[in-house]
Write a protein that holds these residues in place. Structure first.
Motif, PDB file in Angstrom:
ATOM      1  N   ALA A 276       4.187  30.113  54.282  1.00 59.90           N
ATOM      2  CA  ALA A 276       4.466  31.472  53.805  1.00 59.90           C
ATOM      3  C   ALA A 276       3.180  32.273  53.667  1.00 59.90           C
ATOM      4  CB  ALA A 276       5.203  31.418  52.470  1.00 59.90           C
ATOM      5  N   PHE A 277       2.110  31.622  53.220  1.00 56.45           N
ATOM      6  CA  PHE A 277       0.827  32.305  53.056  1.00 56.45           C
ATOM      7  C   PHE A 277       0.245  32.725  54.408  1.00 56.45           C
ATOM      8  CE2 PHE A 277      -3.828  31.972  53.051  1.00 56.45           C
ATOM      9  CZ  PHE A 277      -4.132  32.975  52.150  1.00 56.45           C
ATOM     10  N   ILE A 278       0.236  31.817  55.368  1.00 54.18           N
ATOM     11  CA  ILE A 278      -0.380  32.092  56.674  1.00 54.18           C
ATOM     12  C   ILE A 278       0.437  33.102  57.460  1.00 54.18           C
ATOM     13  CG2 ILE A 278      -0.973  31.064  58.910  1.00 54.18           C
ATOM     14  CD1 ILE A 278      -1.502  28.454  57.333  1.00 54.18           C
ATOM     15  N   ASP A 279       1.737  32.946  57.473  1.00 57.90           N
ATOM     16  CA  ASP A 279       2.627  33.761  58.305  1.00 57.90           C
ATOM     17  C   ASP A 279       3.176  34.958  57.524  1.00 57.90           C
ATOM     18  OD1 ASP A 279       3.666  33.866  60.949  1.00 57.90           O
ATOM     19  OD2 ASP A 279       5.638  33.360  60.171  1.00 57.90           O
ATOM     20  N   ASN A 280       2.379  35.536  56.657  1.00 53.62           N
ATOM     21  CA  ASN A 280       2.826  36.570  55.727  1.00 53.62           C
ATOM     22  C   ASN A 280       3.190  37.893  56.390  1.00 53.62           C
ATOM     23  OD1 ASN A 280       3.248  37.848  53.151  1.00 53.62           O
ATOM     24  ND2 ASN A 280       1.239  38.777  53.406  1.00 53.62           N
ATOM     25  N   ASN A 281       2.503  38.254  57.454  1.00 53.09           N
ATOM     26  CA  ASN A 281       2.704  39.555  58.097  1.00 53.09           C
ATOM     27  C   ASN A 281       2.259  40.678  57.159  1.00 53.09           C
ATOM     28  OD1 ASN A 281       3.323  41.240  60.171  1.00 53.09           O
ATOM     29  ND2 ASN A 281       5.531  41.205  59.843  1.00 53.09           N
ATOM     30  N   GLY A 282       1.013  40.527  56.692  1.00 57.56           N
ATOM     31  CA  GLY A 282       0.457  41.453  55.708  1.00 57.56           C
ATOM     32  C   GLY A 282       0.066  42.794  56.287  1.00 57.56           C
ATOM     33  N   THR A 283      -1.039  43.328  55.795  1.00 57.24           N
ATOM     34  CA  THR A 283      -1.445  44.690  56.144  1.00 57.24           C
ATOM     35  C   THR A 283      -1.832  44.851  57.607  1.00 57.24           C
ATOM     36  OG1 THR A 283      -3.730  44.233  55.484  1.00 57.24           O
ATOM     37  CG2 THR A 283      -2.256  45.142  53.807  1.00 57.24           C
ATOM     38  N   SER A 284      -2.215  43.784  58.282  1.00 56.63           N
ATOM     39  CA  SER A 284      -2.620  43.888  59.692  1.00 56.63           C
ATOM     40  C   SER A 284      -1.437  43.929  60.650  1.00 56.63           C
ATOM     41  CB  SER A 284      -3.541  42.726  60.067  1.00 56.63           C
ATOM     42  OG  SER A 284      -4.719  42.777  59.314  1.00 56.63           O
ATOM     43  N   LYS A 285      -0.244  43.771  60.139  1.00 53.22           N
ATOM     44  CA  LYS A 285       1.000  43.810  60.926  1.00 53.22           C
ATOM     45  C   LYS A 285       0.912  42.957  62.184  1.00 53.22           C
ATOM     46  CE  LYS A 285       3.229  46.194  58.072  1.00 53.22           C
ATOM     47  NZ  LYS A 285       4.039  45.465  57.158  1.00 53.22           N
ATOM     48  N   CYS A 286       1.141  41.707  61.979  1.00 53.14           N
ATOM     49  CA  CYS A 286       1.135  40.704  63.038  1.00 53.14           C
ATOM     50  C   CYS A 286       2.418  40.859  63.866  1.00 53.14           C
ATOM     51  CB  CYS A 286       1.050  39.334  62.364  1.00 53.14           C
ATOM     52  SG  CYS A 286       1.296  37.944  63.436  1.00 53.14           S
ATOM     53  N   SER A 287       2.274  40.902  65.174  1.00 54.51           N
ATOM     54  CA  SER A 287       3.444  41.106  66.047  1.00 54.51           C
ATOM     55  C   SER A 287       4.306  39.849  66.186  1.00 54.51           C
ATOM     56  CB  SER A 287       2.989  41.577  67.429  1.00 54.51           C
ATOM     57  OG  SER A 287       2.174  40.592  68.030  1.00 54.51           O
ATOM     58  N   TYR A 288       3.771  38.697  65.863  1.00 53.98           N
ATOM     59  CA  TYR A 288       4.508  37.441  66.034  1.00 53.98           C
ATOM     60  C   TYR A 288       4.812  36.743  64.702  1.00 53.98           C
ATOM     61  CZ  TYR A 288      -0.369  35.875  65.880  1.00 53.98           C
ATOM     62  OH  TYR A 288      -1.676  35.679  65.542  1.00 53.98           O
ATOM     63  N   CYS A 289       4.436  37.372  63.593  1.00 55.42           N
ATOM     64  CA  CYS A 289       4.664  36.778  62.272  1.00 55.42           C
ATOM     65  C   CYS A 289       6.073  37.073  61.778  1.00 55.42           C
ATOM     66  CB  CYS A 289       3.643  37.308  61.268  1.00 55.42           C
ATOM     67  SG  CYS A 289       1.957  36.857  61.670  1.00 55.42           S
ATOM     68  N   HIS A 290       6.560  36.216  60.904  1.00 51.99           N
ATOM     69  CA  HIS A 290       7.909  36.375  60.355  1.00 51.99           C
ATOM     70  C   HIS A 290       7.908  36.493  58.840  1.00 51.99           C
ATOM     71  CE1 HIS A 290       8.579  34.513  64.319  1.00 51.99           C
ATOM     72  NE2 HIS A 290       9.672  35.243  64.331  1.00 51.99           N
ATOM     73  N   GLY A 291       6.744  36.749  58.239  1.00 53.62           N
ATOM     74  CA  GLY A 291       6.619  36.779  56.785  1.00 53.62           C
ATOM     75  C   GLY A 291       7.179  38.043  56.159  1.00 53.62           C
ATOM     76  N   GLU A 292       7.102  38.080  54.839  1.00 50.92           N
ATOM     77  CA  GLU A 292       7.668  39.176  54.062  1.00 50.92           C
ATOM     78  C   GLU A 292       6.685  40.303  53.798  1.00 50.92           C
ATOM     79  OE1 GLU A 292       9.439  37.585  50.507  1.00 50.92           O
ATOM     80  OE2 GLU A 292      10.178  35.841  51.581  1.00 50.92           O
ATOM     81  N   GLY A 293       5.427  40.134  54.158  1.00 55.03           N
ATOM     82  CA  GLY A 293       4.429  41.166  53.931  1.00 55.03           C
ATOM     83  C   GLY A 293       4.035  41.310  52.471  1.00 55.03           C
ATOM     84  N   LEU A 294       3.937  40.203  51.767  1.00 50.60           N
ATOM     85  CA  LEU A 294       3.580  40.233  50.353  1.00 50.60           C
ATOM     86  C   LEU A 294       2.123  40.649  50.174  1.00 50.60           C
ATOM     87  CD1 LEU A 294       5.257  36.863  49.298  1.00 50.60           C
ATOM     88  CD2 LEU A 294       6.194  39.168  49.051  1.00 50.60           C
ATOM     89  N   THR A 295       1.855  41.402  49.118  1.00 47.05           N
ATOM     90  CA  THR A 295       0.492  41.892  48.889  1.00 47.05           C
ATOM     91  C   THR A 295      -0.452  40.796  48.422  1.00 47.05           C
ATOM     92  OG1 THR A 295       1.083  42.539  46.649  1.00 47.05           O
ATOM     93  CG2 THR A 295       1.246  44.230  48.361  1.00 47.05           C
ATOM     94  N   GLU A 296       0.069  39.685  47.898  1.00 50.13           N
ATOM     95  CA  GLU A 296      -0.803  38.621  47.417  1.00 50.13           C
ATOM     96  C   GLU A 296      -1.039  37.525  48.454  1.00 50.13           C
ATOM     97  OE1 GLU A 296       3.372  38.001  46.116  1.00 50.13           O
ATOM     98  OE2 GLU A 296       1.971  39.574  45.618  1.00 50.13           O
ATOM     99  N   SER A 297      -0.490  37.659  49.647  1.00 53.21           N
ATOM    100  CA  SER A 297      -0.705  36.673  50.703  1.00 53.21           C
ATOM    101  C   SER A 297      -1.544  37.270  51.822  1.00 53.21           C
ATOM    102  CB  SER A 297       0.637  36.179  51.252  1.00 53.21           C
ATOM    103  OG  SER A 297       1.271  35.356  50.298  1.00 53.21           O
ATOM    104  N   SER A 298      -1.854  36.464  52.810  1.00 48.44           N
ATOM    105  CA  SER A 298      -2.830  36.838  53.843  1.00 48.44           C
ATOM    106  C   SER A 298      -2.419  38.065  54.654  1.00 48.44           C
ATOM    107  CB  SER A 298      -3.068  35.660  54.782  1.00 48.44           C
ATOM    108  OG  SER A 298      -1.958  35.456  55.616  1.00 48.44           O
ATOM    109  N   ASP A 299      -3.441  38.743  55.154  1.00 49.63           N
ATOM    110  CA  ASP A 299      -3.219  39.917  56.002  1.00 49.63           C
ATOM    111  C   ASP A 299      -2.682  39.524  57.371  1.00 49.63           C
ATOM    112  OD1 ASP A 299      -4.183  41.731  54.108  1.00 49.63           O
ATOM    113  OD2 ASP A 299      -6.249  41.435  54.754  1.00 49.63           O
ATOM    114  N   HIS A 300      -3.229  38.440  57.914  1.00 55.05           N
ATOM    115  CA  HIS A 300      -2.935  38.018  59.287  1.00 55.05           C
ATOM    116  C   HIS A 300      -3.261  36.529  59.395  1.00 55.05           C
ATOM    117  CE1 HIS A 300      -3.202  37.969  63.700  1.00 55.05           C
ATOM    118  NE2 HIS A 300      -2.527  39.103  63.669  1.00 55.05           N
TER     119      HIS A 300
END
Length: 188
Positions: free
Chosen positions: A91-115
């Motif tokens: 969940a931490f690695i695949d967060n889909n944070g602020t960098s908006k990963c095109s292949y990530c499936h995360g929830e985009g949580l502010t406390e987890s990784s950007d990419h």
């Protein structure tokens, strides 16, 4: 009167060497030699520029896992079970944070990784932590990366991990780099 000559009693030692040789062969053949076990990791390359090696990492891109002398696992100061480590790391690695990963499936949580390329796992342990716990946590981290890479291979190349080429594997490693920082054990 006849004199009797006494001969000292001798032991025939001719076959002793044969017996010793056969015992030596027996023990050589039946003994198992245990191979050293370890964790297969590639060490980082040498830094040519000191600025490349020392850089500030935003707190949200760092997942702290620590093991104490009571054999407890802490992730970000919360006690967790060994079975939970893999899911938390994924969940931490695949967060889909602020960098908006095109292949990530995360929830985009502010406390987890950007990419995934920015995510760093920091693993520290106490000097009295049991070796088997340290290895078990390392295995859970590795399983998390393996599952993320396996999913990426399936979606990007429509293959299994055994079917990809070396070039495709390099692409997968760039998408989900295995970045684990092991903190030196402090001994009192």
């Amino acid at each position: 009167m006849r004199r009797f000559q006494r001969h000292s009693a001798t032991v025939n030692a001719g076959s002793m060497a044969d017996i010793a040789f056969l015992l030596l062969i027996f023990f050589l053949v039946t003994t198992t030699i245990s191979a050293d076990k370890g964790i297969l990791r590639q060490l980082p390359g040498e830094c040519l520029n000191i600025d490349d090696c020392i850089k500030d990492v935003p707190e949200r891109n760092l997942l702290r896992i620590s093991l104490n002398h009571k054999q407890e696992i802490f992730i970000e100061d919360k006690v967790v079970k060994l079975e939970e480590v893999e899911d938390i790391v994924k969940a931490f690695i695949d967060n889909n944070g602020t960098s908006k990963c095109s292949y990530c499936h995360g929830e985009g949580l502010t406390e987890s990784s950007d990419h995934p390329k920015d995510a760093i796992i920091s693993l520290s342990q106490d000097a009295l932590t049991k070796y088997h716990l340290f290895i078990a946590v390392q295995d859970e981290i590795t399983k998390a990366f393996y599952d993320l890479r396996k999913r990426y291979i399936k979606t990007k190349f429509n293959k299994t991990p055994n079917q990809i080429t070396d070039e495709e594997f390099r692409t997968v490693k760039k998408a989900y780099p295995f970045i684990v920082s092991e903190v030196m054990v402090k001994r009192d």
